[in-house]
Scaffold this active site. Structure first.
Site, PDB file in Angstrom:
ATOM      1  N   ASP A 478       0.787  -1.081   0.023  1.00 53.08           N
ATOM      2  CA  ASP A 478      -0.066   0.106   0.027  1.00 53.08           C
ATOM      3  C   ASP A 478       0.901   1.606   0.150  1.00 53.08           C
ATOM      4  OD1 ASP A 478      -2.566   1.452   0.008  1.00 53.08           O
ATOM      5  OD2 ASP A 478      -3.239   0.357   1.991  1.00 53.08           O
ATOM      6  N   ASP A 548     -10.533   1.691  -2.963  1.00 51.66           N
ATOM      7  CA  ASP A 548     -11.176   1.608  -1.390  1.00 51.66           C
ATOM      8  C   ASP A 548     -12.729   1.618  -1.383  1.00 51.66           C
ATOM      9  OD1 ASP A 548      -8.597   1.253  -0.449  1.00 51.66           O
ATOM     10  OD2 ASP A 548      -8.522   3.159   0.389  1.00 51.66           O
TER      11      ASP A 548
END
Length: 729
Positions: A478, A548
């Site tokens: 990430d 997301d």
């Protein structure tokens, strides 16, 4: 042969499977663009370049007032010699001037495709797959050499472009701009497509007519960004999904970029793409070189769909690498939306135990397993196990999950550091920063300075130790913020504007080392979801967490826009709980499953809180997806219903020999007394018959493609279907 050179007329003709790209050396060595489009047999040029004396267009040769670089369609224009349009390269000289005059110097035709030093790029496995033209330009005054690389793939309508710059002179030169490609079209009757967006709302499709002047998309955030994707296309106004011309430009790079189209005074269109010149420079000492990233150019005469499928095939087979390039991807469950930071070994094993009973194949432990990480204020950079949460460590947890028949995966964010961390307290200058300026935080974190080799080596060491410590089969990598105060303590003042690009080179170095050392780990890229969904990352990690935003209806547009360039097998797509955590929407479990199955299926919820009925649905979805995932992940994608034009959505995936297909349809909002809908399928063999497994009906491929297939009447919002088609023998 894909590349032909006519020495009499100094014409280069690049031929791909169904397209031609033609350029010519004119006058005193200027490289002009003649044509890019549908394939032609010869280069007799029925529409040669024309010249006339135009007011305020200056002339490099005063004896010929008709010739000016201001109107010449060029391949790689420089600045200061009668061309007033956007240059491809801009160089500052020691005397303060910034003029370069690049002329043809030399060329060679090479078999195969050379690698790009320290950069990701498409590749070949056999030299017979492609040919490469290295076309060298030279500025006599400075001894600057600029090599333009054109690689033509034999079986795809693909030309890749990259530029290699050499300072062979005696003075230092400062590159303030160096694009990877330029194409000058001799007309402007096009529309430009790009993929704008935002965090949790990535890759919308925007299509607007070109206007006079410069229009551009770019990122200056340090990553390719949620806000824009490093891709544009030019299309004819009449171009549709299935018909018309499309020209695609995709940048194989993960940092700041710019793609621009300038329509000039005579309605020509200049397309330029490369590293964003804003806040960029690169010092070239005598003898030093600079390599630009690659641009992948795709031509289609059969609409946007054919352009996309060309990108998909190339990126699946000749950009992605490693063991997982051709392997079916596992169905995973991630604990993030189930627990966030609030978990321990017992709760994780409870989720894993329940998930294993449904047939889910991989458990991913997300943020919160390291340091003292109970929230997002601390511990990034401290890559050691949080023994309060996991007293027996990662190895014990991973083995326990393996015993349940599941693989074990892990979330990391190695490019970041928390101010409240042991790493930052020990090395406060290891982050990007500018002296005497505040260090702006985002998500309570700073960005480690990957332009520094010592930082890269330390991060590599720490992550390597973690990956060697447990049976880890998957890593979610990430990156949760954009860059600010971009500066490096390790660079002198005159090189500070190199920091952002050096950061990306450092990142690529780390990823190359890790993916080489751990070839059996599946790496997935993430940047707050889709903030770094670009070809550069796909070179190292064959899939990306698409967004997301896990809401199924939001995902229709996100996944549709993403598919314009990127294959379905590169998209991570999960079923999450309702009400959805991002938008609060409540959608049927079946619909959430269908949308997630249109990419790489996963789950993002607490299975210990689900009903028996919902757990049974997961088991059924897992079994169905296992039967279709090869077709979804590696087949050809045809977009059937565009959610940007109407609320509904439909795609079909077809395997290579057209013996199997998977059809998805989502009707967003029901309507009282509404119409009956049908969808015309695509990509099938019209001469074959297909049985729909879910209904038992048999239809001809021609019937399904030309007449259309009825879809169920939407008696409630968010109704969906997923039908499997199999060739009837």
């Amino acid at each position: 042969m894909s590349i032909h050179y006519d020495s009499n007329n100094k014409i280069f003709h690049l031929k791909s499977k169904k397209s031609s790209y033609i350029m010519q050396v004119v006058k005193e060595g200027y490289l002009a663009h003649l044509y890019w489009g549908k394939k032609v047999r010869e280069t007799r040029i029925p529409n040669p370049l024309r010249f006339m004396d135009r007011g305020f267009s200056a002339n490099p040769d005063k004896r010929d007032r008709a010739f000016s670089l201001d109107t010449l369609p060029q391949e790689y224009p420089s600045y200061g010699n009668t061309d007033f349009r956007n240059p491809s390269i801009h160089i500052e000289l020691p005397n303060g001037a910034s003029i370069t005059d690049l002329r043809y110097h030399h060329h060679e035709i090479l078999s195969g495709k050379p690698d790009l030093e320290d950069l990701p790029a498409t590749y070949v496995e056999d030299d017979s797959e492609a040919e490469t033209l290295r076309l060298q330009l030279k500025d006599e005054e400075t001894d600057l050499y600029v090599s333009l690389f054109y690689t033509v793939y034999q079986e795809l309508d693909v030309i890749t472009r990259a530029v290699f710059v050499e300072n062979n002179g005696t003075n230092e030169l400062l590159l303030s701009k160096v694009a990877s490609m330029n194409v000058d079209f001799r007309e402007s009757q096009y529309e430009m497509i790009n993929l704008p967006g935002a965090h949790v709302r990535e890759r919308d499709m925007e299509r607007l007519p070109l206007r006079r002047g410069k229009q551009s998309v770019e990122s200056s955030r340090g990553a390719s960004s949620h806000q824009q994707n490093p891709f544009i296309a030019l299309v004819r106004p009449e171009t549709t999904e299935c018909t018309g011309e499309a020209y695609g430009f995709s940048f194989v790079y993960s940092g700041n970029f710019e793609a621009s189209v300038e329509v000039d005074q005579t309605s020509q269109s200049r397309v330029t793409m490369g590293i964003n010149s804003f806040d960029f420079s690169w010092l070239l000492e005598p003898g030093e070189t600079f390599q630009t990233p690659e641009v992948v150019m795709v031509y289609s005469s059969e609409g946007l769909g054919e352009m996309s499928r060309t990108y998909h095939k190339l990126y699946r087979e000749r950009l992605c690498r490693g063991a997982f390039r051709d392997q079916e991807r596992p169905i995973l469950i991630n604990n993030w939306e189930a627990t966030y930071f609030d978990f321990n070994e017992e709760s994780i094993l409870e989720i894993a135990d329940q998930a294993s009973k449904t047939g889910i194949e991989l458990f991913v432990l997300d943020d919160g397993w390291f340091g003292k990480r109970d929230d997002d204020h601390t511990s990034l950079g401290d890559w050691f196990v949080n023994k309060w949460k996991l007293p027996n460590g990662l190895n014990h947890l991973g083995k326990k999950i393996n015993e349940k028949g599941m693989q074990f995966g892990l979330w990391v964010e190695p490019e970041m550091v928390s101010v409240n961390s042991e790493l930052y307290r020990k090395h406060p200058d290891w982050c990007l920063h500018v002296p005497d300026r505040r260090r702006s935080e985002s998500r309570n974190q700073l960005v480690l300075d990957f332009s520094r080799s010592d930082v890269c080596e330390e991060v590599l060491s720490r992550i390597t130790s973690i990956l060697e410590s447990a049976p880890i089969h998957y890593v979610k990598w990430d990156m949760n913020r954009s860059m600010t105060e971009i500066g490096s303590k390790s660079l002198p003042a005159k090189r500070q504007r190199e920091t952002a690009h050096r950061y990306i080179l450092g990142l690529y170095w780390v990823l190359e080392k890790l993916t080489t050392r751990f070839p059996n780990i599946l790496f997935e890229s993430c940047s707050g979801g889709g903030g770094r969904f670009d070809p550069g990352m796909l070179y190292y990690m064959p899939q990306t967490w698409t967004s997301d935003n896990t809401d199924a209806i939001s995902r229709l547009r996100i996944q549709y826009g993403t598919s314009l360039v990127y294959p379905s097998g590169s998209m991570g797509s999960h079923v999450s709980e309702v009400p959805n955590h991002q938008v609060g929407r409540v959608t049927p479990f079946e619909t959430r499953g269908h949308v997630a199955m249109d990419g790489n299926l996963g789950y993002e919820l607490d299975v210990t809180k689900l009903s028996d009925e919902e757990l049974q649905q997961i088991s059924e979805q897992v079994q169905v997806y296992q039967s279709i995932r090869k077709t979804v992940q590696f087949g050809d994608l045809y977009r059937l219903v565009d959610p940007f034009q109407c609320q509904n959505y439909s795609t079909i995936h077809v395997n290579e020999n057209k013996s199997e297909a998977v059809f998805f349809y989502v009707h967003v909002l029901a309507e009282a007394n509404g119409p009956f809908d049908k969808v015309k399928l695509d990509g099938l063999n019209p001469d074959k018959d297909y049985r729909i497994i879910e209904t038992g009906e048999v239809f001809g491929g021609d019937e399904l493609m030309y007449m259309g297939l009825n879809v169920p009447y939407p008696d409630h919002d968010f109704k969906s279907v997923m039908w499997r088609l199999i060739e009837q023998q």
